[in-house]
Motif scaffolding. Structure first.
Motif, PDB file in Angstrom:
ATOM      1  N   HIS A 172       0.828  -1.207   0.000  1.00 50.42           N
ATOM      2  CA  HIS A 172       0.000   0.000   0.000  1.00 50.42           C
ATOM      3  C   HIS A 172       0.861   1.255   0.000  1.00 50.42           C
ATOM      4  N   GLU A 173       1.932   1.237   0.763  1.00 51.79           N
ATOM      5  CA  GLU A 173       2.801   2.409   0.818  1.00 51.79           C
ATOM      6  C   GLU A 173       3.470   2.658  -0.533  1.00 51.79           C
ATOM      7  N   ALA A 174       3.915   1.588  -1.174  1.00 48.68           N
ATOM      8  CA  ALA A 174       4.553   1.742  -2.483  1.00 48.68           C
ATOM      9  C   ALA A 174       3.558   2.258  -3.522  1.00 48.68           C
ATOM     10  N   ALA A 175       2.336   1.717  -3.481  1.00 55.26           N
ATOM     11  CA  ALA A 175       1.324   2.177  -4.428  1.00 55.26           C
ATOM     12  C   ALA A 175       0.946   3.629  -4.169  1.00 55.26           C
ATOM     13  N   ALA A 176       0.878   4.021  -2.900  1.00 55.62           N
ATOM     14  CA  ALA A 176       0.552   5.413  -2.576  1.00 55.62           C
ATOM     15  C   ALA A 176       1.636   6.360  -3.083  1.00 55.62           C
ATOM     16  N   HIS A 188      -6.563  -3.183  -6.648  1.00 60.06           N
ATOM     17  CA  HIS A 188      -5.423  -3.872  -7.247  1.00 60.06           C
ATOM     18  C   HIS A 188      -4.478  -4.505  -6.229  1.00 60.06           C
ATOM     19  N   ILE A 189      -4.630  -4.170  -4.958  1.00 61.03           N
ATOM     20  CA  ILE A 189      -3.765  -4.757  -3.936  1.00 61.03           C
ATOM     21  C   ILE A 189      -4.567  -5.573  -2.932  1.00 61.03           C
ATOM     22  N   THR A 190      -5.576  -4.947  -2.328  1.00 65.62           N
ATOM     23  CA  THR A 190      -6.313  -5.630  -1.265  1.00 65.62           C
ATOM     24  C   THR A 190      -7.100  -6.820  -1.803  1.00 65.62           C
ATOM     25  N   ILE A 191      -7.890  -6.594  -2.839  1.00 66.04           N
ATOM     26  CA  ILE A 191      -8.744  -7.666  -3.365  1.00 66.04           C
ATOM     27  C   ILE A 191      -7.918  -8.864  -3.843  1.00 66.04           C
ATOM     28  N   PRO A 192      -6.860  -8.685  -4.667  1.00 66.39           N
ATOM     29  CA  PRO A 192      -6.064  -9.869  -5.055  1.00 66.39           C
ATOM     30  C   PRO A 192      -5.409 -10.562  -3.863  1.00 66.39           C
TER      31      PRO A 192
END
Length: 292
Positions: A172-176, A188-192
């Motif tokens: 999450h931090e990298a995506a943010a 794209h992160i939590t659901i998968p």
């Protein structure tokens, strides 16, 4: 493994084989079963005037309850996962309804949603809104049962909460840092990351809906004003068969009308449908994961 094998044989294997055998017989629980071949299945698909209504009610519950139960549990779990303080208290309060016995919970909901004296419609009248008849209205009986189910989905919420807390924060931090918003990170992160747990929740909800029995029978009986004869032919499915589910009609055939052979055929059909749909769903999910 011997204790497990013995238990599996006695409490699953033998009942399953016996049910399959009895589905080809005429059996009233009092006399020896008589072989009738496919007559029970023929009556199930072409002769029973009520089973279609019961099946459609169950399909409605499967679709609506599965979607809303998983979505609601995931939403509550997501909110709890973001709390900074009081997490234990909120988690406990959200889980407590799952501990309520189904009969007691249904009785409480029928009282709360009583169209004349219930506090829900009383609250709506404060705003000039005439509340529906809820369990006394064929159009609102199943939505009222849905609200009851959502109120008690604490077990699934706890499972999804554990899955959410297990998602690596680094992702999450990298995506943010890359500019991804909250919705994109969730999609794209939590659901998968929690897809296997979501699959379990979907399958669990489908099986739960296909076996929906106690709440529907109790709600219909109490709403009809004849709670002392719960599950009788006078109260089953009240109002107008709106709460008549496939398992309830199966129970009625087997233990009220003593058509145990026909009830066994209904049980076999329910088992085959549940197994087939679960296998199809798991394969579709695996195909989607491989494509992703």
């Amino acid at each position: 493994m011997s204790p497990w094998i013995v238990g599996f044989t006695l409490f699953f294997g033998y009942p399953l084989v016996a049910t399959g055998y009895f589905s080809f017989t005429s059996y009233d629980l009092l006399t020896a079963p008589t072989w009738v071949g496919l007559r029970n299945y023929a009556y199930l698909f072409t002769g029973d005037p009520v089973v279609r209504t019961a099946a459609l009610n169950t399909v409605w519950l499967v679709v609506v309850l599965t979607v809303l139960r998983v979505a609601f549990a995931l939403g509550v779990a997501s909110v709890i996962a973001r709390l900074r303080s009081g997490v234990g208290l909120v988690r406990t309060l959200c889980y407590l309804p799952a501990l309520a016995p189904p009969v007691a919970a249904t009785l409480a909901f029928v009282f709360l949603f009583n169209p004349g004296t219930g506090p829900v419609n009383g609250f709506l009248r404060l705003f000039g809104i005439d509340g529906p008849l809820w369990f006394n209205d064929p159009a609102w009986a199943k939505p009222a049962l849905t609200l009851l189910t959502l109120w008690g989905c604490g077990e699934l919420m706890i499972i999804l909460l554990a899955a959410l807390l297990d998602v690596p924060r680094e992702l999450h931090e990298a995506a943010a840092l890359d500019g991804a918003g909250a919705w994109r990170r969730f999609r794209h992160i939590t659901i998968p990351s929690i897809a296997p747990v979501l699959l379990f929740g979907v399958v669990n909800s489908i099986i739960f809906s296909l076996q929906y029995f106690t709440q529907a029978v109790v709600a219909g009986s109490v709403a009809s004003g004849q709670a002392e004869v719960v599950g009788s032919s006078k109260t089953l499915g009240f109002p107008d068969n709106a709460t008549l589910t496939f398992p309830a009609w199966l129970y009625q055939q087997g233990f009220h009308y003593y058509n145990m052979g026909y009830a066994a055929a209904m049980a076999v059909l329910l088992f085959v449908f549940s197994l087939g749909f679960t296998i199809w769903l798991i394969r579709r999910m695996r195909t989607a994961e491989e494509a992703a």
